[in-house]
Design a protein around this motif. Sequence first.
Motif, short mmCIF file in Angstrom:
data_model
loop_
_atom_site.label_atom_id
_atom_site.label_comp_id
_atom_site.label_asym_id
_atom_site.label_seq_id
_atom_site.Cartn_x
_atom_site.Cartn_y
_atom_site.Cartn_z
N SER A 180 0.83 -1.20 0.00
CA SER A 180 0.00 0.00 0.00
C SER A 180 0.87 1.25 0.00
O SER A 180 2.07 1.18 0.28
CB SER A 180 -0.91 0.01 1.23
OG SER A 180 -0.16 0.28 2.39
N TYR A 218 -6.58 -4.02 -0.72
CA TYR A 218 -6.18 -2.87 -1.55
C TYR A 218 -7.28 -2.50 -2.53
O TYR A 218 -7.60 -1.31 -2.72
CB TYR A 218 -4.90 -3.24 -2.28
CG TYR A 218 -4.23 -2.10 -3.01
CD1 TYR A 218 -3.60 -1.08 -2.31
CD2 TYR A 218 -4.20 -2.05 -4.40
CE1 TYR A 218 -2.97 -0.03 -2.97
CE2 TYR A 218 -3.58 -1.01 -5.07
CZ TYR A 218 -2.97 0.00 -4.35
OH TYR A 218 -2.35 1.03 -5.01
N ILE A 255 -5.57 6.09 0.69
CA ILE A 255 -4.79 5.13 -0.08
C ILE A 255 -3.82 5.81 -1.03
O ILE A 255 -3.06 5.17 -1.71
CB ILE A 255 -5.71 4.19 -0.87
CG1 ILE A 255 -6.50 4.99 -1.89
CG2 ILE A 255 -6.63 3.43 0.04
CD1 ILE A 255 -7.10 4.17 -2.99
#
Length: 912
Positions: A391, A402, A719
Motif C-alpha cells: 500500500s 487494496y 490510499i
Amino acid sequence: MKIFIRLCAYLKFFFSSYRTMAVLLSLYVISLAVATWIESCWGSVSARVAVYNSIWFYLLQLLMVINFLSIAFTVKLWQRKKYGTLLFHLAFVWILAGAWITAISGIEGSIHLREGKMTREMLTRDTYLNCKGVCAGQSFSIFHRLDINPLFSTPFSECHTFDDDFFNISLLGTHQDISGVDILHFRVVTSACDTIIEVPGRAGNVGEPVSLEIENLSLDLSYGAIYMKLPFSIILNDFRLVRYPGSESPSSYESDLTIITPEGSKEETIYMNRVVSEQGYRLYQTSYDRDEKGSVLSVNKDQFGTLVSYLGYLFLLIGILGMMFERNSRFRELGRQLGLLSKNKSLVVVIFLFFSNLPVLKAEENVRAEVDKFVLPEAVCRSWAELQVQSPSGRIEPVDTYARAVLRKISKSDSYDGYSAVQVFLGIIFRPDIWNRVPFIRQTSLELHQLLGTSGNYIAFFDAFDASGQYKLAEKVQAAYSKSEKGRSRMEKDILKLDEKINIIFSLQQGRMLPLFPGVSDERNHWFSAGDDLRVLSGADSLFVAKVLPWFAEESNMAALSGEWGKAKEIIGMIKIYQKAKGGVIQISDSRIHAELLYNKIKIFEVSAFLFISLGLLLLGISLYRILNQYRWKSVLRILIVLACITFGGLTFGIALRWYISGQAPWANAYESMVYIGWSTAFAGLLFLRRSQVVLSLALFFAGVILFVAHLNWMDPEITPLVPVLKSYWLMIHVAVITASYGFFGMSFLIGFLSLILMAFRKSDNLLLWNGGIRELRIINEMSLYIGVALLSAGIFLGAVWANESWGRYWGWDPKETWALITLIIYAFILHSRFLPILSSAFAFSCMSVVAMLSVWMTYFGVNYYLSGLHSYGRTEVPPALNIIWVVYLLIAVVAIVAGKKEKMIRMNKFS
C-alpha cells in the motif's frame, strides 16, 4: 449610602440572575448568527469588524463571564461538591481569556520564499494606514491599523497641531475597483488647504505610497499589509511538489529550510501538519508559486494565548468527566430519579423496524453486457485476492484489501452492481475500454455536473474528457492547487477530490498503482508496479515484471470467450511464486492473509454498529413503552440482552482479529481508537445493566454511533498521498466526536416529539399514568442532552487543536465552527432552562429540544448551502430532500399547539 447599598444589591441581583443569563445567551446566539449572514453577504472582514472584533461583542462576552461567576458564587457550587460542573463552566471562562489574549497580542502573517533566497521579514495579515509627512516645517507620522470592508465605512480621524498650523486627516469612505482593490478616500485639511486624496490598497499586499504636495504640506500615504522583522532569518533550500503518478496534479508539497539565529543555524523540513517553531514563532506550509520555485509559509506568534486556551481545553475535558461521573452531578441525580421512577413499572416491548434504502450502483444496459462478458470469474478473483501488494503507506496487504480501499475511494462503496471489489479493480486495469464508460465514480457536486455536462450521483471516467481527449478540469485543477487550502472555494475542493479519483484510475491503467513485485535490491523494501522504472531490477526480473500483467490480460480476454481459465490461473500462480521468492521477511503469512480476507468479508464493525444502534433503540423503546403499561415482558428483554452480549462478543472477536492481522494492539491510529472507544462504551453499558435498561440502551446506541462514525471516515480511506492537512489525527477525532453528539441530539429530538404526542393525547382516565411517563421521558431527554453537550464541547475544542496544529490559529470564526458554537450554546440554554420558571415545564423542555435540532441541521447542511462563498451551492440548488424538514416541523407545530392547549387546561384544572 443607602443608594449605594441598593445599587450594589441590584447589581448583585442582576448579574447573579438566571434571567440575565438567558438574555445574554440569546443575544450571543443572535449576534453569532447575524455575523455568519454578514460574512456570507459582505465577506469575513465585514463580519470581523461588525461583530467578532467589535467592542460591544467583547463587552457581551465579559458580561457573560461576570454573570456565570456571580451565579457560581451565589449557588456555591464548591460547597455542594459539584466540582466537575464548576470546572466545566470555568473552562469556558479560561478559554475566553485565552481568546482575548490572542486577539490582543497574537501576530499572524505570511512569508514568501524563493529557492536560494533569504529573508527575515513576514507580511502581516492585518492592514494599516501608514502616513508620513511634513507640515509647516515639522515632521509627523501616523501608523494605524485599518480594516476596510464593503458593509460600512470604518471611522478614522486624526489631528496634529503645530506651532503655526494643524493637520487633520479623516476617512470619508471606500469602494472597490473592478480588480478588487480597495480605494480609500481621505480628506486632508490644514490651515492652507482642504483636499481629497485617493489611496489604493488591499489585504495581503504592501501598499504603494501616494504623494501629496500642497503649499506647506508634503505627504506620503499608503494602505495595506506591512513587513515585520523576524528575530531570525530563513533560507529556502528546496521546494518539492509531489505529484500523483502519471499526472500533473499535486498531492503534497514541502519546503527544506535553513533557519539562522545568532546562536547558529539548523535545517528543517516543513509541510502540512508538520510545524516548525522558532523563538515563539510557528511556521506552517500554506501554498507555493506556480513555477514550483517558491513557497508560501504562514506565520503565527501567540504562545501565551495558545497556552491559556489549551489549559482551558484540558479543564473542559476534566470537567466533562466530572459532570458525567461525580456523585453530586446533575447527570447522576437524573440517573437516580430515573431509577426511582422505574421501580414500580414493568416492561412491554415496542419493536421499531428500521429500514434503510442504500443506493445501488448500476451500469447502463449496453455497458453491462460487455462487463458481464469480460468480468473475471469469482474463482480467478479469489486467487488474485490472496496475492500481496504494498500500500502507499508501505504496508504489505492482500490485493482484496487494496482493491476495496481503491473502490471505496472512487465510488464510496466496496462493490459495484453485484461485482466484488477485486472484479471491478481488475476490470479497471485489464479492460479500461469497457470500464472507462461505466459510471462508478462518485460525484454529487451540482456545479461540477454543470461543468462536465453530467447528472446523477456517479460519472464515468470518459465524462472528464472532451471529444478531442482533453481533460476538462486541467486549468481549474492547476488554479486550485496554486491557492492555499483556506483560500480554495467549495467548488475548487470538489474539483480536487474528483481529480484525485480520475488520477487513481489513470494511474492504475498505466500500471503505476499496483506494486505487486518486491525489489530485492531496494534497501527501503520498495515494491514495484509494472509501470514503474524497473532499471533497478535485474534483467530477468525486470522482464517478468514488465510482461506478466499484459500476458495475463491477453489470456483472460481469450478465456472470457472460451471459458477456459486454466492458463490465467497459472499466471497468477507465477506471480505468487515470484512474491515468495523475492519478498523476503516483509511478506505476510498465509494464515494472516486468510484472516484478513475473513475480516474483509464479515465486516464485523459495520454489522456491530447496525446491531448496537438497533438494540439500543429497541431497549429504549421498551423503557418508553413501559411508561404506559403494567405488563412485564421479561423473556423478550432477556433475548435483547443476550443479543447485545452476542454482538459485543462479535465486536471483541473483530478487534482480536484485527490485532492478529496487524501484529500490534488495534488502537494505534484514529480509526482503531474509535472502534476501541465504541467497545469500551458497550462494555460500560453491560456493566451497569442491572442498574437501568435506559443506561444500557444509551450505551449501546452511543457505541453504535461511534462505530458508524468511524466507518464513515473509513469509507474515504487514505490510499494515496492526500493533501497532508487531512491526515491529521486530531481532525478525525474532532469530526467523530462532534458527529456522535448529533446522534444524541437526534435522540433528544425524537424523545421531545414523543413527549408532545403524549401530552396532546392525554385524557382524564390516563392522566396520572401518562404524566409519570412524560416525567420519565423528560429525564431521559435531559440525560441525552448532557451527553450530547459534553461530546459537542469536546469535539469543538478538539477541532480547535487541529486547526492550530494545521493552520496556526485555533479559532477563525468561519461559519461552520461558528454554527457549531451556536448549537452548543442553544443546547446549554435548554439544560439551564429549569432555573427559569417560565421554561421549567416538561412541555417547554420538549418544545425546545425539538426546535433546537434546527441548529444541528443548520450546522450540518445549512452552512454548506446557504452561508458558503460565491462558488458554493447556491440557494436554488439546495437538495429537495432538505425541504422535508419544514414539512416535519409543520406537523410538529400542530402537535405542539394541541399539547400546549392540553397543558394550559391542566394548569387551570379544566381538564376532563
